[in-house]
Design a protein around this motif. Structure first.
Motif, PDB file in Angstrom:
ATOM      1  N   LEU A  66       0.778  -1.333   0.237  1.00 46.11           N
ATOM      2  CA  LEU A  66       0.005  -0.022  -0.009  1.00 46.11           C
ATOM      3  C   LEU A  66       1.009   1.239   0.035  1.00 46.11           C
ATOM      4  O   LEU A  66       1.903   1.314   0.526  1.00 46.11           O
ATOM      5  CB  LEU A  66      -0.970  -0.031   1.219  1.00 46.11           C
ATOM      6  N   GLY A  67       0.354   2.114  -0.578  1.00 47.26           N
ATOM      7  CA  GLY A  67       1.091   3.643  -0.707  1.00 47.26           C
ATOM      8  C   GLY A  67       0.404   4.700  -0.912  1.00 47.26           C
ATOM      9  O   GLY A  67      -0.761   4.646  -1.397  1.00 47.26           O
ATOM     10  N   MET A  68       0.584   5.779  -0.462  1.00 46.69           N
ATOM     11  CA  MET A  68       0.225   7.043  -0.736  1.00 46.69           C
ATOM     12  C   MET A  68       0.648   8.015  -1.727  1.00 46.69           C
ATOM     13  O   MET A  68       1.973   8.236  -1.845  1.00 46.69           O
ATOM     14  CB  MET A  68       0.177   8.008   0.546  1.00 46.69           C
ATOM     15  N   GLU A  69      -0.096   7.888  -2.968  1.00 47.30           N
ATOM     16  CA  GLU A  69       0.529   8.502  -4.213  1.00 47.30           C
ATOM     17  C   GLU A  69      -0.105   9.886  -4.605  1.00 47.30           C
ATOM     18  O   GLU A  69       0.220  10.279  -5.665  1.00 47.30           O
ATOM     19  CB  GLU A  69       0.356   7.312  -5.326  1.00 47.30           C
ATOM     20  N   VAL A  70      -0.687  10.229  -3.698  1.00 52.63           N
ATOM     21  CA  VAL A  70      -1.526  11.622  -4.161  1.00 52.63           C
ATOM     22  C   VAL A  70      -0.696  12.683  -4.442  1.00 52.63           C
ATOM     23  O   VAL A  70      -0.833  13.335  -5.460  1.00 52.63           O
ATOM     24  CB  VAL A  70      -2.443  12.262  -2.886  1.00 52.63           C
ATOM     25  N   SER A  73       2.646  11.172  -7.261  1.00 49.23           N
ATOM     26  CA  SER A  73       1.926  10.939  -8.748  1.00 49.23           C
ATOM     27  C   SER A  73       1.846  12.265  -9.658  1.00 49.23           C
ATOM     28  O   SER A  73       1.778  12.106 -10.884  1.00 49.23           O
ATOM     29  CB  SER A  73       0.532  10.251  -8.639  1.00 49.23           C
ATOM     30  N   ARG A  80      10.404  11.932  -9.129  1.00 50.72           N
ATOM     31  CA  ARG A  80       9.742  10.592  -8.847  1.00 50.72           C
ATOM     32  C   ARG A  80      10.645   9.508  -8.388  1.00 50.72           C
ATOM     33  O   ARG A  80      10.575   8.796  -7.588  1.00 50.72           O
ATOM     34  CB  ARG A  80       8.505  10.029  -9.376  1.00 50.72           C
ATOM     35  N   ASN A 158       6.468   1.510  -7.658  1.00 49.41           N
ATOM     36  CA  ASN A 158       5.266   1.504  -8.311  1.00 49.41           C
ATOM     37  C   ASN A 158       5.272   0.807  -9.550  1.00 49.41           C
ATOM     38  O   ASN A 158       6.215   0.988 -10.390  1.00 49.41           O
ATOM     39  CB  ASN A 158       4.889   3.269  -8.613  1.00 49.41           C
TER      40      ASN A 158
END
Length: 173
Positions: A66-70, A73, A80, A158
């Motif tokens: 799980l990751g927070m890509e807000v 991204s 990145r 990712n």
């Protein structure tokens, strides 16, 4: 060779999960009939800690944690990529510390028995250094692949659309 290791890892995960499930089921049945297996909880915990680390390694290799890509991204590929490299180096350092301290803890617990069984508690604590070494090696492997695949804009954590497509389940009849 890597494909065989992946298959072995998956087989171990299945075996551990089946063992935990079977053990908990048998323990519940035996408890119902008035003959509890006092060692079953300890053994299920032992199998579970190993399942957690081996499963975490599988998720790391498949880039499915799980990751927070807000925020990330929105970054261009190069920024990145380098942000992921920095994070990977920090995580590898953290895993190295955990592996060393886990080994020390394992060494200290080799005489201690695990719950009601006669097993050494070191079988539980050794999962930490082994799991950290596996995770670190997988992370290094992902980093090498990302550095080699910069033309295809591969990342460390990712998946690219091509990797997502390749890992999608299929119905083969």
């Amino acid at each position: 060779m890597l494909k065989r290791l992946v298959q072995l890892e998956l087989a171990i995960c299945f075996a551990l999960l089946a063992g935990i499930t079977g053990l908990v089921f048998v323990a519940a049945i035996m408890r119902f009939f008035g003959h509890p297996l006092i060692w079953s909880v300890d053994m299920a915990q032992l199998l579970f800690i190993w399942l957690c680390f081996i499963g975490a390694n599988k998720a790391m290799r498949e880039k499915s944690h799980l990751g927070m890509e807000v925020l990330v991204s929105r970054l261009r590929y190069q920024r990145r990529f380098w942000l992921e490299v920095i994070c990977a180096v920090i995580i590898i350092a953290f895993l190295a510390v955990l592996a060393l301290e886990g080994w020390r803890l394992t060494w200290l617990n080799r005489e201690r028995t695990f719950g009601d069984s006669t097993l050494s508690y070191a079988w539980v604590t050794v999962a930490v250094p082994v799991g950290c070494v596996l995770l670190g090696a997988t992370l290094v492997h992902n980093m090498v692949r990302a550095f080699r695949g910069q033309r295809e804009e591969l990342l460390i954590y990712n998946r690219t659309p091509a990797e997502i497509e390749a890992s999608a389940p299929t119905l083969e009849l």
